[in-house]
Design an enzyme around this catalytic site. Structure first.
Site, PDB file in Angstrom:
ATOM      1  N   HIS A  39      31.114 -31.122 -12.731  1.00 54.01           N
ATOM      2  CA  HIS A  39      31.478 -29.763 -13.127  1.00 54.01           C
ATOM      3  C   HIS A  39      33.000 -29.634 -13.153  1.00 54.01           C
ATOM      4  O   HIS A  39      33.654 -29.641 -12.107  1.00 54.01           O
ATOM      5  CB  HIS A  39      30.884 -28.723 -12.174  1.00 54.01           C
ATOM      6  CG  HIS A  39      31.254 -27.324 -12.582  1.00 54.01           C
ATOM      7  ND1 HIS A  39      30.460 -26.558 -13.418  1.00 54.01           N
ATOM      8  CD2 HIS A  39      32.356 -26.576 -12.316  1.00 54.01           C
ATOM      9  CE1 HIS A  39      31.066 -25.393 -13.635  1.00 54.01           C
ATOM     10  NE2 HIS A  39      32.210 -25.377 -12.975  1.00 54.01           N
ATOM     11  N   HIS A  92      32.859 -28.540 -22.560  1.00 50.90           N
ATOM     12  CA  HIS A  92      31.900 -29.101 -23.520  1.00 50.90           C
ATOM     13  C   HIS A  92      32.583 -29.285 -24.859  1.00 50.90           C
ATOM     14  O   HIS A  92      33.416 -28.473 -25.260  1.00 50.90           O
ATOM     15  CB  HIS A  92      30.674 -28.191 -23.672  1.00 50.90           C
ATOM     16  CG  HIS A  92      31.026 -26.757 -23.855  1.00 50.90           C
ATOM     17  ND1 HIS A  92      31.395 -25.944 -22.805  1.00 50.90           N
ATOM     18  CD2 HIS A  92      31.107 -25.998 -24.968  1.00 50.90           C
ATOM     19  CE1 HIS A  92      31.674 -24.745 -23.270  1.00 50.90           C
ATOM     20  NE2 HIS A  92      31.507 -24.747 -24.579  1.00 50.90           N
TER      21      HIS A  92
HETATM   22  P1  5GP Z   1      31.863 -21.916 -25.735  1.00 54.62           P
HETATM   23  O1  5GP Z   1      32.009 -20.603 -26.398  1.00 54.62           O
HETATM   24  O2  5GP Z   1      32.020 -21.817 -24.228  1.00 54.62           O
HETATM   25  O3  5GP Z   1      32.714 -23.000 -26.319  1.00 54.62           O
HETATM   26  O4  5GP Z   1      30.393 -22.377 -26.058  1.00 54.62           O
HETATM   27  C1  5GP Z   1      29.289 -22.222 -25.258  1.00 54.62           C
HETATM   28  C2  5GP Z   1      28.124 -22.757 -26.057  1.00 54.62           C
HETATM   29  O5  5GP Z   1      27.012 -22.886 -25.196  1.00 54.62           O
HETATM   30  C3  5GP Z   1      27.703 -21.826 -27.195  1.00 54.62           C
HETATM   31  O6  5GP Z   1      27.729 -22.554 -28.436  1.00 54.62           O
HETATM   32  C4  5GP Z   1      26.292 -21.403 -26.823  1.00 54.62           C
HETATM   33  O7  5GP Z   1      25.456 -21.292 -27.936  1.00 54.62           O
HETATM   34  C5  5GP Z   1      25.849 -22.519 -25.878  1.00 54.62           C
HETATM   35  N1  5GP Z   1      24.906 -22.102 -24.865  1.00 54.62           N
HETATM   36  C6  5GP Z   1      24.965 -20.967 -24.108  1.00 54.62           C
HETATM   37  N2  5GP Z   1      23.959 -20.937 -23.215  1.00 54.62           N
HETATM   38  C7  5GP Z   1      23.250 -22.089 -23.401  1.00 54.62           C
HETATM   39  C8  5GP Z   1      22.084 -22.634 -22.772  1.00 54.62           C
HETATM   40  O8  5GP Z   1      21.494 -22.065 -21.853  1.00 54.62           O
HETATM   41  N3  5GP Z   1      21.645 -23.848 -23.246  1.00 54.62           N
HETATM   42  C9  5GP Z   1      22.260 -24.514 -24.255  1.00 54.62           C
HETATM   43  N4  5GP Z   1      21.749 -25.679 -24.628  1.00 54.62           N
HETATM   44  N5  5GP Z   1      23.363 -24.018 -24.861  1.00 54.62           N
HETATM   45  C10 5GP Z   1      23.850 -22.830 -24.454  1.00 54.62           C
HETATM   46 ZN    ZN Z   2      28.740 -26.972 -14.405  1.00 52.66          ZN
END
Ligand code: 5GP
Ligand code: ZN
Length: 120
Positions: A39, A92
């Site tokens: 993490h 990510h």
């Molecule tokens: P960020 O905006 O932080 O770069 O992207 C977070 C990503 O995580 C988003 O594209 C969203 O769709 C994805 N996401 C959010 N919650 C979950 C989840 O519970 N499972 C998965 N597989 N993806 C998620």
């Molecule tokens: Zn984490």
């Protein structure tokens, strides 16, 4: 606070330091996320070994998506910090397949983080 990405079960690819899994709210079909197992909030805190492990899954993910969905292109993106749009604070890498015609004029790609600056 519990981290959703520390508790991901639907892993598609894995190596010693990283996982890949499908995004739950995909921008396009095949949208993959690649994370370190540890993490860590954001990209710039990763070790060289974790960055390499993530990069290996990025390449394997591309091979898998090429076979499964035959996209026409990809966007690779990392949102580093709230100001940059990050919402899940376990780093990510987004691997987003792109398809001809998935938007009217794709010119500029990731420049679209500020939509009115996308086209120059
Ligand atoms: P960020 O905006 O932080 O770069 O992207 C977070 C990503 O995580 C988003 O594209 C969203 O769709 C994805 N996401 C959010 N919650 C979950 C989840 O519970 N499972 C998965 N597989 N993806 C998620
Ligand atoms: Zn984490």
């Amino acid at each position: 606070m519990t981290c959703i990405f520390c508790n991901i079960k639907e892993v598609i690819l894995e190596n010693n330091l990283a996982f890949a899994f499908y995004d739950k709210f995909p921008v396009n079909k095949g949208h993959l996320l690649i994370i370190p197992k540890r993490h860590v909030e954001e990209y710039f805190e990763l070790t060289n070994e974790e960055r390499t492990a993530i990069d290996v899954l990025l390449m394997e993910g591309k091979t898998l998506l090429d076979k499964t969905y035959e996209p026409d292109g990809y966007n690779i993106g990392i949102n580093c910090g709230k100001a940059a749009g990050q919402t899940v604070f376990h780093v990510h890498v987004h691997l987003i397949p792109r398809y001809n015609g998935d938007m009217e004029d794709p010119r500029g790609g990731v420049r679209g983080v500020i939509p009115k600056k996308r086209i120059y």
